[in-house]
Design an enzyme around this catalytic site. Structure first.
Site, PDB file in Angstrom:
ATOM      1  N   ASP A  64       0.824  -1.219   0.000  1.00  0.00           N
ATOM      2  CA  ASP A  64       0.000   0.000   0.000  1.00  0.00           C
ATOM      3  C   ASP A  64       0.862   1.276   0.000  1.00  0.00           C
ATOM      4  O   ASP A  64       1.949   1.288   0.544  1.00  0.00           O
ATOM      5  CB  ASP A  64      -0.860  -0.046   1.280  1.00  0.00           C
ATOM      6  CG  ASP A  64      -2.025   0.897   1.222  1.00  0.00           C
ATOM      7  OD1 ASP A  64      -2.139   1.661   0.257  1.00  0.00           O
ATOM      8  OD2 ASP A  64      -2.845   0.850   2.166  1.00  0.00           O
ATOM      9  N   ARG A  90     -12.202   1.489   7.957  1.00  0.00           N
ATOM     10  CA  ARG A  90     -10.854   1.985   7.622  1.00  0.00           C
ATOM     11  C   ARG A  90     -10.949   3.211   6.697  1.00  0.00           C
ATOM     12  O   ARG A  90     -10.251   3.309   5.710  1.00  0.00           O
ATOM     13  CB  ARG A  90     -10.032   0.889   6.960  1.00  0.00           C
ATOM     14  CG  ARG A  90      -8.540   1.008   7.228  1.00  0.00           C
ATOM     15  CD  ARG A  90      -7.723   0.046   6.384  1.00  0.00           C
ATOM     16  NE  ARG A  90      -6.320   0.222   6.693  1.00  0.00           N
ATOM     17  CZ  ARG A  90      -5.334  -0.207   5.917  1.00  0.00           C
ATOM     18  NH1 ARG A  90      -5.590  -0.865   4.813  1.00  0.00           N
ATOM     19  NH2 ARG A  90      -4.086  -0.005   6.251  1.00  0.00           N
ATOM     20  N   ASP A 137      -6.191  -6.909  -2.323  1.00  0.00           N
ATOM     21  CA  ASP A 137      -6.640  -6.768  -0.939  1.00  0.00           C
ATOM     22  C   ASP A 137      -8.100  -6.321  -0.872  1.00  0.00           C
ATOM     23  O   ASP A 137      -8.677  -5.851  -1.873  1.00  0.00           O
ATOM     24  CB  ASP A 137      -5.733  -5.735  -0.244  1.00  0.00           C
ATOM     25  CG  ASP A 137      -5.628  -5.948   1.253  1.00  0.00           C
ATOM     26  OD1 ASP A 137      -6.449  -6.693   1.811  1.00  0.00           O
ATOM     27  OD2 ASP A 137      -4.716  -5.356   1.867  1.00  0.00           O
ATOM     28  N   ASP A 168      -2.761 -10.984   9.160  1.00  0.00           N
ATOM     29  CA  ASP A 168      -1.817  -9.904   9.460  1.00  0.00           C
ATOM     30  C   ASP A 168      -1.040 -10.222  10.733  1.00  0.00           C
ATOM     31  O   ASP A 168      -0.161  -9.462  11.130  1.00  0.00           O
ATOM     32  CB  ASP A 168      -2.544  -8.559   9.617  1.00  0.00           C
ATOM     33  CG  ASP A 168      -2.802  -7.901   8.263  1.00  0.00           C
ATOM     34  OD1 ASP A 168      -2.386  -8.479   7.233  1.00  0.00           O
ATOM     35  OD2 ASP A 168      -3.434  -6.829   8.232  1.00  0.00           O
TER      36      ASP A 168
HETATM   37  C1  GLA Z   1      -4.247  -4.991   4.914  1.00  0.00           C
HETATM   38  C2  GLA Z   1      -3.385  -6.188   4.571  1.00  0.00           C
HETATM   39  C3  GLA Z   1      -1.931  -5.869   4.869  1.00  0.00           C
HETATM   40  C4  GLA Z   1      -1.499  -4.637   4.116  1.00  0.00           C
HETATM   41  C5  GLA Z   1      -2.429  -3.474   4.432  1.00  0.00           C
HETATM   42  C6  GLA Z   1      -2.124  -2.284   3.554  1.00  0.00           C
HETATM   43  O1  GLA Z   1      -4.286  -4.786   6.281  1.00  0.00           O
HETATM   44  O2  GLA Z   1      -3.818  -7.319   5.261  1.00  0.00           O
HETATM   45  O3  GLA Z   1      -1.123  -6.969   4.549  1.00  0.00           O
HETATM   46  O4  GLA Z   1      -1.507  -4.918   2.735  1.00  0.00           O
HETATM   47  O5  GLA Z   1      -3.781  -3.832   4.238  1.00  0.00           O
HETATM   48  O6  GLA Z   1      -2.941  -1.213   3.826  1.00  0.00           O
END
Ligand code: GLA
Length: 776
Positions: A366, A442, A477, A545
């Protein structure tokens, strides 16, 4: 493979039989699903009703066909004709009643698979599948239900889906339609589900099934990390290596639903499909509705064996065929190392270091576009941030490629921030309802994937970037659940969730077709969309994550019930861990991540020389065993996960075992390493990978290990620890297969006070890897 011997339908796979028959009334009685039946006489599989029972309704009593539907295990059912078990179908019929009655009309057996053009379908390149289509017809109206069964012979999977056709003039309203349903005898079952949430995905839960309905479902608009769509029904007493169990999973990424309904007389109905909550579908005259496909399997040998069927199906019949058996590259991902704070120089520095350690694919996460310097804005826009990337993506990609690495990029294509250029231009692209403030997740809204204009926008923008940046990989994503569900592109808002999925699948399949070489890894805040639907387009998924190796043990174990290691993406990250604050050794971080597709997500500059050296060795090991680790048979163990866990993968004559100590026990027991899948007649070489112990592990106790006294707070200790590590016990042995299966006696662990280099020093969160190979 599939036989019809009136009135019996028999579907076989390599080791399973699935059988049902037509009753005199035309309804279908489910007879059997289990280990292969050798006898061709199926007569003995009937439900034996010899007298009337109290309190049941007889179907068409006056015609002498007094079959009490409630008392018979059925293959599918309708509503309002005396079967009071939970119905797999709910329709508002042309006469405005909810009563439907589907009975046998015809059937057909075809070679291959009945592929859907809108929903993800499996494939069969070996031409080893057959499909049975049993058409049922309502007794009053020209409404037809096709029950579609495919035998995936080689992998012991049977798939099912349902297609309903309306050949009446009026539109009918569909409120529930399951992909499959069938009934078994049984009141001694448990239900295994994988539940959780962000950073705690796929936690295994076992729920005893008593009277009533047990539901595993999602309403978030995605398959969700709250409840994965995979469900196992297991007989009480079943464990990893023993017992009868049925597994079900849905090839779908939206709201799913599995119900297990335990009714009176000991009949247990199981069904799986699209969640009927908030679902309605207007089926116009001459239209059909097709459900997603469910996959079913059975094992009498316990959960590991059941998982192997599921894994083989994914590897051989589901992931995009160009990635079948293809080793996946080792990734360095920029996210946890830099978050939004990067520029070309920092990225190239990271890539260079990664390359020197043996990493093969650089992924920019990102933050590369628009005003995206935090998560408040920018989603929906595709203009490259030239302040961060002065030579654009093209320039960066060129340099990464010149280093000999592949280049990949993060996208969140289904999303839009209200603060974005796209929103300024096209606020109507976002999902929201007039007169209501949309709920944000978010800081973002979801794009209306039902709108063809939105789909075109996404495809065009992504295509442009793929071509400009010469991408080899995409991380797809999706970081918020759905709310405020509305689209002006559908006539009935009950069609929203499923139409969204059809839109998403349309975009994914177009891009898939246009750019077949691109490795797609899907993600949804970690594992919020870890399902078979997404795997049809991208062969690997970002699991969570949470990369803390100890938290990860239960996440990876949970996911492994349905999904093979080739699709489980695992990264080594920093310690202490950002999600748990736990400190873990670099070896354990690798030893857990290696059971799947390996990657790294950290800034190497925060690692010491010892950790960097370890990573180099880890990557060499991973490359040496990559195919085994990604495509071998995965085994779980029956153990107390609070104390110790083990993973094993086996391919041909090579077995890799991870032995993880969750918490150290004082003065611990002597232990064995149990190895599965060995040949009792053969002899094996066993060795553990060498691991060094950093001096910090001992701290003020260093005098136990070294003949000198050192203060861990002084510079001398820190200086010495840069150059000196202590030996940890390794094992090397020559053992026969049966000894390994029974349990190889490992060297003792540290039992307090005494240390030497032959003692296994695991401590909390310690681990070791064992390699077992057939002796030559
Ligand atoms: C999500 C994904 C992470 C990362 C963030 C970026 O949380 O699970 O791995 O790519 O977005 O904003």
């Amino acid at each position: 493979m599939i036989k019809f011997n009136k009135p019996y339908f028999v579907i076989e796979t390599n080791s399973l039989t699935y059988a049902f028959k037509t009753l005199a009334t035309g309804h279908l009685e489910h007879l059997y699903f289990g280990d292969k039946i050798v006898d061709s006489d199926l007569e003995f599989l009937h439900t034996k009703l010899t007298a009337k029972a109290r309190g049941v309704i007889d179907y068409l009593e006056e015609q002498g066909r007094d079959i009490p539907l409630d008392l018979i295990p059925l293959e599918f059912s309708s509503s309002g004709k005396g079967d009071y078990k939970l119905s797999p179908i709910e329709l508002k019929m042309p006469d405005q009643t909810f009563v439907s009655d589907f009975i046998y009309f015809k059937h057909e057996i075809i070679e291959g698979i009945l592929v859907s053009d809108k929903l993800p379908s499996p494939y069969d390149d070996e031409k080893n599948t057959q499909t049975l289509i049993v058409t049922l017809k309502d007794t009053k109206f020209n409404i037809y239900v096709d029950l579609v069964y495919t035998s995936f012979y080689d992998v012991d999977i049977i798939s099912r889906k349902t297609i309903i056709r309306n050949e009446e003039k009026q539109t009918i309203n569909l409120r529930k339609i399951m992909s499959m349903s069938f009934d078994i005898y049984g009141s001694q079952y448990d239900m295994l589900t994988l539940d959780g949430g962000a950073i705690k995905e796929a936690q295994k839960h076992i729920t005893p099934v008593a009277f009533g309905t047990y539901i595993n479902s999602s309403v978030t608009g995605n398959s969700s990390y709250k409840h994965n769509p995979g469900v196992i029904l297991l007989e009480k007493g079943t464990h990893e290596d023993y017992g009868n169990c049925y597994g079900f999973n849905l090839i779908y990424s939206g709201n799913h639903y599995t119900a297990v309904d335990q009714s009176s007389h000991g009949i247990l109905r199981v069904m799986q499909g699209i969640n009927p909550a908030m679902f309605e579908w207007d089926l116009k005259s001459n239209e059909f509705f097709e459900t997603p496909t469910t996959i079913l399997s059975f094992s009498s040998k316990g959960l590991n064996d059941l998982s192997h069927h599921m894994h083989d199906f994914v590897n051989k019949h589901l992931i995009p065929r160009q990635f079948r058996e293809v080793d996946r590259p080792i990734v360095i991902n920029s996210w946890e190392g830099f978050y939004f704070d990067f520029n070309e120089r920092k990225l190239l520095g990271l890539a260079k270091k990664a390359k020197s350690l043996g990493i093969e694919l650089f992924v920019l996460d990102d933050g590369w576009f628009s005003s995206r310097n935090n998560d408040l804005s920018g989603l929906g826009d595709y203009d490259v941030n030239l302040k961060k990337l002065k030579h654009g993506l093209n320039g960066l990609s060129k340099k990464i490629h010149q280093m000999g690495m592949k280049f990949g990029l993060w996208f969140e294509p289904e999303m839009i921030n209200p603060v974005s250029k796209l929103y300024e231009k096209h606020p109507e692209y976002a999902i929201k309802i007039e007169g209501r403030d949309p709920a944000l997740g978010r800081h973002q809204l979801i794009l209306d994937m039902i709108n063809p204009e939105v789909r075109k926008y996404i495809i065009d923008e992504i295509s442009h970037i793929i071509e400009d940046a010469k991408l080899d990989y995409i991380k797809w994503d999706m970081n918020r659940d759905m709310t405020d569900m509305f689209s002006k592109h559908i006539s009935n808002q009950g069609m929203f969730y499923h139409s969204y999925m059809l839109g998403l699948y349309d975009v994914l399949s177009q891009l898939r077709e246009k750019y077949p070489h691109i490795l797609i890894e899907t993600c949804a805040s970690g594992g919020n969309r870890f399902d078979l639907g997404m795997l049809r387009y991208g062969p690997q998924i970002w699991t969570s994550d949470n990369t803390d190796p100890i938290a990860r043990l239960s996440i990876q174990k949970g996911i492994s019930y349905f999904y093979p290691q080739s699709c489980i993406s695992n990264h080594v990250s920093m310690s202490p861990h950002e999600q748990t604050l736990r400190k873990t050794p670099i070896d354990t971080r690798f030893n857990v991540s290696m059971f799947g597709v390996l990657g790294y997500e950290l800034d190497f500059k925060f690692l010491n020389a010892f950790e960097i050296n370890s990573i180099k060795k880890h990557i060499e090991t991973y490359k040496a065993y990559r195919h085994v680790l990604q495509f071998g048979k995965f085994y779980r163990f029956n153990e107390d996960p609070k104390v110790r866990m083990n993973f094993q993968v086996s391919l041909d004559d090579t077995h890799v075992i991870g032995n993880y100590q969750v918490l150290a026990q004082p003065n611990p027991n002597l232990e064995v390493l149990k190895i599965k899948d060995l040949d009792q007649e053969k002899v094996y070489d066993l060795k553990s990978l060498e691991q060094k112990l950093p001096l910090e592990k001992f701290g003020h106790l260093i005098s136990h290990a070294l003949p000198i006294k050192l203060n861990p707070n002084k510079a001398l200790f820190r200086l010495l620890s840069r150059f000196k590590q202590l030996d940890n016990a390794t094992e090397e042995a020559h053992i026969s297969g049966n000894v390994g299966m029974k349990g190889y006696k490992m060297k003792q662990q540290f039992m307090g006070t005494y240390y030497n280099d032959q003692t296994r020093m695991l401590g909390d969160f310690g681990s070791q890897i064992y390699i077992i190979k057939e002796s030559r």
